[in-house]
Motif scaffolding. Structure first.
Motif, PDB file in Angstrom:
ATOM      1  N   ILE A   1       0.831  -1.204   0.000  1.00 36.91           N
ATOM      2  CA  ILE A   1       0.000   0.000   0.000  1.00 36.91           C
ATOM      3  C   ILE A   1       0.868   1.258   0.000  1.00 36.91           C
ATOM      4  N   ILE A   2       1.981   1.222   0.725  1.00 36.33           N
ATOM      5  CA  ILE A   2       2.852   2.400   0.785  1.00 36.33           C
ATOM      6  C   ILE A   2       3.469   2.674  -0.586  1.00 36.33           C
ATOM      7  N   ASP A   3       3.959   1.638  -1.237  1.00 40.15           N
ATOM      8  CA  ASP A   3       4.541   1.815  -2.578  1.00 40.15           C
ATOM      9  C   ASP A   3       3.483   2.279  -3.575  1.00 40.15           C
ATOM     10  N   PHE A   4       2.268   1.765  -3.422  1.00 38.40           N
ATOM     11  CA  PHE A   4       1.160   2.159  -4.293  1.00 38.40           C
ATOM     12  C   PHE A   4       0.873   3.655  -4.149  1.00 38.40           C
ATOM     13  N   ILE A   5       0.819   4.133  -2.919  1.00 33.61           N
ATOM     14  CA  ILE A   5       0.538   5.550  -2.701  1.00 33.61           C
ATOM     15  C   ILE A   5       1.694   6.413  -3.191  1.00 33.61           C
ATOM     16  N   LYS A   6       2.915   5.942  -3.036  1.00 29.22           N
ATOM     17  CA  LYS A   6       4.057   6.688  -3.557  1.00 29.22           C
ATOM     18  C   LYS A   6       3.909   6.919  -5.054  1.00 29.22           C
ATOM     19  N   GLU A   7       3.442   5.902  -5.766  1.00 27.28           N
ATOM     20  CA  GLU A   7       3.244   6.030  -7.211  1.00 27.28           C
ATOM     21  C   GLU A   7       2.146   7.051  -7.515  1.00 27.28           C
ATOM     22  N   ILE A   8       1.091   7.036  -6.717  1.00 29.64           N
ATOM     23  CA  ILE A   8       0.005   8.001  -6.908  1.00 29.64           C
ATOM     24  C   ILE A   8       0.508   9.420  -6.688  1.00 29.64           C
ATOM     25  N   LYS A   9       1.326   9.600  -5.656  1.00 28.19           N
ATOM     26  CA  LYS A   9       1.838  10.935  -5.334  1.00 28.19           C
ATOM     27  C   LYS A   9       2.773  11.470  -6.413  1.00 28.19           C
ATOM     28  N   THR A  10       3.469  10.577  -7.132  1.00 33.86           N
ATOM     29  CA  THR A  10       4.341  11.046  -8.207  1.00 33.86           C
ATOM     30  C   THR A  10       3.531  11.696  -9.324  1.00 33.86           C
ATOM     31  N   MET A  11       2.243  11.359  -9.386  1.00 31.31           N
ATOM     32  CA  MET A  11       1.360  11.971 -10.390  1.00 31.31           C
ATOM     33  C   MET A  11       0.702  13.238  -9.855  1.00 31.31           C
ATOM     34  N   GLU A  12       1.091  13.630  -8.657  1.00 34.49           N
ATOM     35  CA  GLU A  12       0.666  14.891  -8.029  1.00 34.49           C
ATOM     36  C   GLU A  12      -0.820  14.926  -7.668  1.00 34.49           C
ATOM     37  N   PHE A  13      -1.393  13.757  -7.361  1.00 36.68           N
ATOM     38  CA  PHE A  13      -2.747  13.714  -6.831  1.00 36.68           C
ATOM     39  C   PHE A  13      -2.707  13.876  -5.317  1.00 36.68           C
ATOM     40  N   ALA A  14      -3.699  14.562  -4.769  1.00 37.56           N
ATOM     41  CA  ALA A  14      -3.896  14.538  -3.324  1.00 37.56           C
ATOM     42  C   ALA A  14      -4.482  13.177  -2.960  1.00 37.56           C
ATOM     43  N   VAL A  15      -4.107  12.644  -1.801  1.00 37.40           N
ATOM     44  CA  VAL A  15      -4.558  11.312  -1.402  1.00 37.40           C
ATOM     45  C   VAL A  15      -5.304  11.374  -0.073  1.00 37.40           C
ATOM     46  N   LYS A  16      -6.507  10.830  -0.080  1.00 39.27           N
ATOM     47  CA  LYS A  16      -7.305  10.685   1.143  1.00 39.27           C
ATOM     48  C   LYS A  16      -7.486   9.206   1.418  1.00 39.27           C
ATOM     49  N   ILE A  17      -7.397   8.817   2.685  1.00 35.98           N
ATOM     50  CA  ILE A  17      -7.704   7.439   3.031  1.00 35.98           C
ATOM     51  C   ILE A  17      -8.891   7.398   3.992  1.00 35.98           C
ATOM     52  N   ASP A  18      -9.760   6.421   3.781  1.00 31.86           N
ATOM     53  CA  ASP A  18     -10.831   6.102   4.711  1.00 31.86           C
ATOM     54  C   ASP A  18     -10.363   4.892   5.510  1.00 31.86           C
ATOM     55  N   THR A  19     -10.322   5.005   6.834  1.00 31.26           N
ATOM     56  CA  THR A  19      -9.765   3.915   7.633  1.00 31.26           C
ATOM     57  C   THR A  19     -10.536   3.704   8.924  1.00 31.26           C
ATOM     58  N   ASN A  20     -10.535   2.461   9.381  1.00 27.66           N
ATOM     59  CA  ASN A  20     -11.130   2.157  10.683  1.00 27.66           C
ATOM     60  C   ASN A  20     -10.118   2.323  11.819  1.00 27.66           C
ATOM     61  N   GLY A  21      -8.899   2.726  11.464  1.00 25.01           N
ATOM     62  CA  GLY A  21      -7.894   3.001  12.483  1.00 25.01           C
ATOM     63  C   GLY A  21      -7.222   1.775  13.067  1.00 25.01           C
ATOM     64  N   SER A  22      -7.395   0.633  12.436  1.00 26.03           N
ATOM     65  CA  SER A  22      -6.890  -0.615  13.000  1.00 26.03           C
ATOM     66  C   SER A  22      -5.418  -0.873  12.708  1.00 26.03           C
ATOM     67  N   ASN A  23      -4.791  -0.010  11.915  1.00 26.01           N
ATOM     68  CA  ASN A  23      -3.390  -0.216  11.551  1.00 26.01           C
ATOM     69  C   ASN A  23      -2.592   1.064  11.810  1.00 26.01           C
ATOM     70  N   PRO A  24      -2.424   1.442  13.093  1.00 20.33           N
ATOM     71  CA  PRO A  24      -1.751   2.704  13.413  1.00 20.33           C
ATOM     72  C   PRO A  24      -0.316   2.781  12.918  1.00 20.33           C
ATOM     73  N   LYS A  25       0.362   1.653  12.823  1.00 18.90           N
ATOM     74  CA  LYS A  25       1.748   1.661  12.351  1.00 18.90           C
ATOM     75  C   LYS A  25       1.820   2.162  10.906  1.00 18.90           C
ATOM     76  N   ILE A  26       0.958   1.642  10.045  1.00 18.25           N
ATOM     77  CA  ILE A  26       0.935   2.079   8.654  1.00 18.25           C
ATOM     78  C   ILE A  26       0.479   3.529   8.573  1.00 18.25           C
ATOM     79  N   LEU A  27      -0.538   3.887   9.335  1.00 15.00           N
ATOM     80  CA  LEU A  27      -1.031   5.264   9.331  1.00 15.00           C
ATOM     81  C   LEU A  27       0.078   6.231   9.718  1.00 15.00           C
ATOM     82  N   ASN A  28       0.810   5.898  10.755  1.00 14.88           N
ATOM     83  CA  ASN A  28       1.902   6.759  11.206  1.00 14.88           C
ATOM     84  C   ASN A  28       2.974   6.897  10.131  1.00 14.88           C
ATOM     85  N   SER A  29       3.277   5.811   9.452  1.00 15.45           N
ATOM     86  CA  SER A  29       4.282   5.835   8.390  1.00 15.45           C
ATOM     87  C   SER A  29       3.823   6.709   7.226  1.00 15.45           C
ATOM     88  N   LEU A  30       2.560   6.596   6.847  1.00 17.84           N
ATOM     89  CA  LEU A  30       2.027   7.398   5.744  1.00 17.84           C
ATOM     90  C   LEU A  30       2.084   8.887   6.068  1.00 17.84           C
TER      91      LEU A  30
END
Length: 238
Positions: free
Chosen positions: A93-122
């Motif tokens: 997921i992190i690599d996927f979002i990195k690719e999206i950001k290279t295209m200069e899109f803003a990124v929003k995530i909808d989350t239940n908050g169950s993965n704080p480690k990934i959220l913190n990294s993002l």
């Protein structure tokens, strides 16, 4: 949320973590035109879940196909919403979002908050611009409502967002049979105790919509009262 999907060709060599794609929305990313990427699978089984096919289903579309689609939308869309299911569970997921950001899109995530480690990294790596955090219920009803024991993870995610500078919202789906008015008041008190300030969005359960569990009719009487506090503005969404 609009789940109308668009057909995309698939590459069998890539990870198929995506259930479907909504090519355009004006409702799911505040003040932005966006598309929605619906990730298959979730680690909760919320009784009122509107997306049972997505939560219980498997991915049909790979990351490369979505990236190819996004390349055709550069300059036409402002942002990309990653929803589901639970998008933070998926490999790469992190690599996927990195690719999206290279295209200069803003990124929003909808989350239940169950993965704080990934959220913190993002957040730390500035890969996301907006977060919608689902606040299911208080600890004593959380397990029944979500069929999971992930409240402490949600709590950590909330704390991460409050301490960060990222734009985010807290939102709750309200069903009158699942959340009592007294519990709802305590949910607001909990947010205050966690030092949350700002808008708290409450969306009413939509009756007569297929869900993971068969539920009684939910009423909207709660909307007749003002639950806002000096620090938290409670906003009801239809």
């Amino acid at each position: 949320m609009n789940t109308n999907s668009v057909h995309i060709s698939k590459k069998p060599s890539s990870i198929k973590g995506i259930f479907s794609l909504t090519p355009f929305t004006l409702l799911d990313y505040p003040h932005k035109t966006a598309c929605i990427v619906w990730f298959a699978g979730c680690n909760m089984r919320c009784l009122y879940c509107y997306n049972p096919d997505i939560v219980l289903g498997k991915g049909k579309i790979d990351f490369d196909a979505v990236l190819s689609f996004l390349k055709t939308r550069k300059g036409l869309l402002d942002g990309v919403v990653l929803s589901g299911g639970e998008c933070t569970l998926h490999k790469k997921i992190i690599d996927f979002i990195k690719e999206i950001k290279t295209m200069e899109f803003a990124v929003k995530i909808d989350t239940n908050g169950s993965n704080p480690k990934i959220l913190n990294s993002l957040i730390h790596h500035q890969l996301i611009d907006y977060v919608a955090l689902d606040y299911k219920s208080l600890p004593h009803t959380f397990k029944k409502l979500t069929q999971s024991g992930l409240f402490s993870e949600f709590e950590e995610s909330l704390s991460i967002l409050i301490r960060s500078n990222i734009s985010f919202e807290v939102r709750t789906t309200f069903h009158s049979s699942l959340i009592k008015e007294s519990d709802f008041t305590k949910m607001i008190e909990y947010l205050e105790n966690q030092n949350f300030e700002g808008n708290y969005y409450v969306q009413h359960f939509m009756n007569n919509v297929p869900t993971l569990s068969k539920l009684d009719h939910s009423n909207k009487e709660i909307q007749l009262k003002n639950f806002s506090t000096p620090k938290i503005k409670v906003i009801f969404r239809d």
